[in-house]
Design a protein around this motif. Structure first.
Motif, mmCIF file in Angstrom:
data_model
loop_
_atom_site.group_PDB
_atom_site.id
_atom_site.type_symbol
_atom_site.label_atom_id
_atom_site.label_comp_id
_atom_site.label_asym_id
_atom_site.label_seq_id
_atom_site.Cartn_x
_atom_site.Cartn_y
_atom_site.Cartn_z
ATOM 1 N N SER A 31 33.725 3.833 -23.851
ATOM 2 C CA SER A 31 33.678 4.335 -22.473
ATOM 3 C C SER A 31 34.844 5.270 -22.161
ATOM 4 C CB SER A 31 33.663 3.168 -21.475
ATOM 5 O OG SER A 31 34.857 2.425 -21.591
ATOM 6 N N HIS A 34 32.982 8.497 -22.839
ATOM 7 C CA HIS A 34 31.965 8.628 -21.784
ATOM 8 C C HIS A 34 31.380 7.253 -21.507
ATOM 9 C CE1 HIS A 34 28.481 9.890 -19.493
ATOM 10 N NE2 HIS A 34 29.067 11.071 -19.368
ATOM 11 N N GLU A 35 31.167 6.940 -20.240
ATOM 12 C CA GLU A 35 30.702 5.598 -19.870
ATOM 13 C C GLU A 35 29.304 5.268 -20.391
ATOM 14 O OE1 GLU A 35 29.653 8.405 -16.545
ATOM 15 O OE2 GLU A 35 31.534 7.922 -17.552
ATOM 16 N N ARG A 36 28.489 6.273 -20.732
ATOM 17 C CA ARG A 36 27.138 6.014 -21.241
ATOM 18 C C ARG A 36 27.016 6.188 -22.755
ATOM 19 N NH1 ARG A 36 25.271 9.998 -17.551
ATOM 20 N NH2 ARG A 36 24.079 10.821 -19.301
ATOM 21 N N LEU A 37 28.116 6.428 -23.427
ATOM 22 C CA LEU A 37 28.070 6.678 -24.867
ATOM 23 C C LEU A 37 27.793 5.387 -25.632
ATOM 24 C CD1 LEU A 37 28.461 8.829 -27.077
ATOM 25 C CD2 LEU A 37 30.909 8.253 -27.061
ATOM 26 N N ASP A 38 26.757 5.413 -26.486
ATOM 27 C CA ASP A 38 26.470 4.256 -27.338
ATOM 28 C C ASP A 38 26.983 4.550 -28.751
ATOM 29 O OD1 ASP A 38 24.300 5.346 -29.129
ATOM 30 O OD2 ASP A 38 23.239 5.533 -27.228
ATOM 31 N N THR A 41 25.101 7.296 -30.969
ATOM 32 C CA THR A 41 25.370 8.649 -30.503
ATOM 33 C C THR A 41 26.818 9.031 -30.808
ATOM 34 O OG1 THR A 41 23.705 8.369 -28.781
ATOM 35 C CG2 THR A 41 25.257 10.194 -28.501
ATOM 36 N N ALA A 77 21.080 13.161 -25.545
ATOM 37 C CA ALA A 77 22.026 12.309 -24.815
ATOM 38 C C ALA A 77 23.395 12.976 -24.705
ATOM 39 C CB ALA A 77 22.151 10.951 -25.508
ATOM 40 N N GLN A 80 23.282 15.708 -22.123
ATOM 41 C CA GLN A 80 23.254 15.142 -20.774
ATOM 42 C C GLN A 80 24.628 14.627 -20.353
ATOM 43 O OE1 GLN A 80 20.106 12.251 -21.101
ATOM 44 N NE2 GLN A 80 18.509 13.762 -20.696
ATOM 45 N N MET A 81 25.397 14.111 -21.311
ATOM 46 C CA MET A 81 26.748 13.626 -21.021
ATOM 47 C C MET A 81 27.778 14.753 -21.044
ATOM 48 S SD MET A 81 26.964 10.013 -23.078
ATOM 49 C CE MET A 81 25.717 10.155 -24.337
#
Length: 150
Positions: A31, A34-38, A41, A77, A80-81
């Protein structure tokens, strides 16, 4: 906590433990980029950042040994981030290269510095000889893996 295993399984077991620890630490801190990074990815993002002149999505799929659809989802993704963007390939105007956005590259470099500092702390009581030997052996193992892919 280490289990007792036959000697021929010891290296494999310890490498698996290492990978689990590094992956868990990475997951706990993604995070910061980026807070949505898995994690999946993140692995693709590292490969983009490590390609100095940019990289084609098809080349990422080949080098990471994953299906093109996996790379496509990761690229979508990351776009988008706002971690990567596409630029024209100077060698083939029809193709596009993925490159990291400067701020995203800086975030990854900060992440890497923090990971390095963590490792330094873990190995603070290792001698220079132990550290250089360990690095040399890891390099040798990685070279062998590149020369003999599964």
């Amino acid at each position: 906590m280490s289990r007792q295993l036959p000697d021929d399984f010891h290296v494999d077991y310890e490498l698996a433990r290492l990978v689990r620890h590094v992956r868990a630490r990475s997951l706990a801190h993604l995070s910061r980029i980026h807070e949505r990074l898995d994690y999946n990815t993140f692995v693709v993002f590292i490969a983009v950042c490590d390609a100095p002149e940019g990289v084609r999505a098809s080349d990422l799929a080949e080098s990471l040994r994953v299906h093109k659809s996996t790379i496509s989802r990761a690229v979508t993704a990351m776009e988008q981030m706002e971690l990567v963007h596409r630029v024209a390939d100077p060698e083939d105007g029809r193709a596009q290269l993925l490159t990291p956005r400067p701020e995203a590259r800086e975030q990854l470099e900060r992440f890497r510095r923090e990971s390095h500092d963590w490792l330094v702390t873990l190995m603070k009581d290792w001698t220079p000889t132990e550290l250089s030997g360990f690095a040399r052996q890891l390099g040798r193992l990685n070279d062998a893996m590149e020369d003999h892919p599964f």
